[in-house]
Write a protein that holds these residues in place. Sequence first.
Motif, PDB file in Angstrom:
ATOM      1  N   ASP A 217     -12.541  -0.335   7.313  1.00  0.00           N
ATOM      2  CA  ASP A 217     -11.310   0.447   7.172  1.00  0.00           C
ATOM      3  C   ASP A 217     -10.593   0.147   5.857  1.00  0.00           C
ATOM      4  O   ASP A 217      -9.437   0.526   5.676  1.00  0.00           O
ATOM      5  CB  ASP A 217     -10.356   0.146   8.339  1.00  0.00           C
ATOM      6  N   CYS A 218     -11.288  -0.566   4.953  1.00  0.00           N
ATOM      7  CA  CYS A 218     -10.742  -0.951   3.643  1.00  0.00           C
ATOM      8  C   CYS A 218      -9.555  -1.908   3.750  1.00  0.00           C
ATOM      9  O   CYS A 218      -8.706  -1.976   2.867  1.00  0.00           O
ATOM     10  CB  CYS A 218     -10.361   0.269   2.813  1.00  0.00           C
ATOM     11  N   LYS A 219      -9.498  -2.674   4.828  1.00  0.00           N
ATOM     12  CA  LYS A 219      -8.456  -3.690   4.984  1.00  0.00           C
ATOM     13  C   LYS A 219      -9.017  -5.028   4.505  1.00  0.00           C
ATOM     14  O   LYS A 219     -10.147  -5.381   4.830  1.00  0.00           O
ATOM     15  CB  LYS A 219      -8.018  -3.811   6.443  1.00  0.00           C
TER      16      LYS A 219
ATOM     17  N   SER B 180       6.267  -4.281   4.943  1.00  0.00           N
ATOM     18  CA  SER B 180       5.930  -2.862   4.970  1.00  0.00           C
ATOM     19  C   SER B 180       6.979  -2.091   4.166  1.00  0.00           C
ATOM     20  O   SER B 180       8.062  -2.613   3.887  1.00  0.00           O
ATOM     21  CB  SER B 180       5.886  -2.357   6.411  1.00  0.00           C
TER      22      SER B 180
ATOM     23  N   ASP C 124     -13.008  -4.982   5.388  1.00  0.00           N
ATOM     24  CA  ASP C 124     -13.701  -4.363   6.520  1.00  0.00           C
ATOM     25  C   ASP C 124     -13.950  -2.877   6.251  1.00  0.00           C
ATOM     26  O   ASP C 124     -13.593  -2.345   5.192  1.00  0.00           O
ATOM     27  CB  ASP C 124     -12.949  -4.601   7.832  1.00  0.00           C
TER      28      ASP C 124
ATOM     29  N   LYS D 202      -3.739   1.398   2.692  1.00  0.00           N
ATOM     30  CA  LYS D 202      -3.388   2.774   3.084  1.00  0.00           C
ATOM     31  C   LYS D 202      -2.008   2.819   3.724  1.00  0.00           C
ATOM     32  O   LYS D 202      -1.201   3.690   3.420  1.00  0.00           O
ATOM     33  CB  LYS D 202      -4.442   3.340   4.037  1.00  0.00           C
ATOM     34  N   ALA D 203      -1.745   1.895   4.621  1.00  0.00           N
ATOM     35  CA  ALA D 203      -0.443   1.842   5.299  1.00  0.00           C
ATOM     36  C   ALA D 203       0.589   1.046   4.502  1.00  0.00           C
ATOM     37  O   ALA D 203       1.754   0.968   4.889  1.00  0.00           O
ATOM     38  CB  ALA D 203      -0.598   1.222   6.686  1.00  0.00           C
ATOM     39  N   LYS D 204       0.151   0.439   3.400  1.00  0.00           N
ATOM     40  CA  LYS D 204       1.017  -0.422   2.580  1.00  0.00           C
ATOM     41  C   LYS D 204       1.646  -1.513   3.445  1.00  0.00           C
ATOM     42  O   LYS D 204       2.854  -1.709   3.467  1.00  0.00           O
ATOM     43  CB  LYS D 204       2.081   0.393   1.862  1.00  0.00           C
TER      44      LYS D 204
ATOM     45  N   ASP E 146      -3.406  -3.905   4.444  1.00  0.00           N
ATOM     46  CA  ASP E 146      -3.817  -2.524   4.673  1.00  0.00           C
ATOM     47  C   ASP E 146      -3.218  -1.674   3.553  1.00  0.00           C
ATOM     48  O   ASP E 146      -2.045  -1.303   3.606  1.00  0.00           O
ATOM     49  CB  ASP E 146      -3.318  -2.045   6.040  1.00  0.00           C
TER      50      ASP E 146
ATOM     51  N   ARG F 110      -9.101  -8.811   4.860  1.00  0.00           N
ATOM     52  CA  ARG F 110      -8.805  -9.823   5.876  1.00  0.00           C
ATOM     53  C   ARG F 110      -9.157 -11.199   5.302  1.00  0.00           C
ATOM     54  O   ARG F 110     -10.228 -11.375   4.733  1.00  0.00           O
ATOM     55  CB  ARG F 110      -9.592  -9.556   7.146  1.00  0.00           C
TER      56      ARG F 110
ATOM     57  N   GLU G  92      -3.874  -9.859   6.832  1.00  0.00           N
ATOM     58  CA  GLU G  92      -4.499  -8.546   6.754  1.00  0.00           C
ATOM     59  C   GLU G  92      -3.668  -7.694   5.806  1.00  0.00           C
ATOM     60  O   GLU G  92      -2.463  -7.553   5.984  1.00  0.00           O
ATOM     61  CB  GLU G  92      -4.557  -7.896   8.130  1.00  0.00           C
TER      62      GLU G  92
END
Length: 166
Positions: free
Chosen positions: A18-20, A84, A16, A58-60, A56, A22, A54
């Motif tokens: 946001d670079c996630k 995480s 998406d 960035k958030a790892k 993410d 999915r 999903e």
Amino acid sequence: MNPSVIGIDVLERKIDCDCKLRSHRVLTTTWGFPDWAAMLIGLHPVTYASEHSEVDPKAKLLELKSTNVSLQNCISIDEKLSYSPHPTIENATLLKQEAIVTVRGLSLASRLEQMVTNTISSKASAGREGLELIIKKINEEVRDFKSTAEVLVDDMKNTMENLDFE
């Protein structure tokens, strides 16, 4: 990987804005229920589940949500996994797992719910090992890509230096 998963079909995968990453997948599984439990609920050897994930970067964070497709009229299993970075231990991963198991319209429902919950719990470590294997594979592919890119850049530099612009 989880030994009860015998097949995975990707229905949708996208990145998406946001670079996630999915994904929506269908998992083909064998649960290995005792024969008496399988007969009681009419369980076929192969069952199916729908999984939404999903990633993410960035958030790892990796989140997986799955629900069974087979036997929804008598057993519903909704599971959520979250991987995480551990908040206090460096280079460690925190796994949060929750599952809601509901058995309807069957005698011995609480016993069956407990069996399913125990099975899910015992499979959690296999999921962690599978994720670690995937991370290792991605790291290897990134290293291979980097080395290939470095060779290509060097070749391009050499070619440019050897060009005669007269």
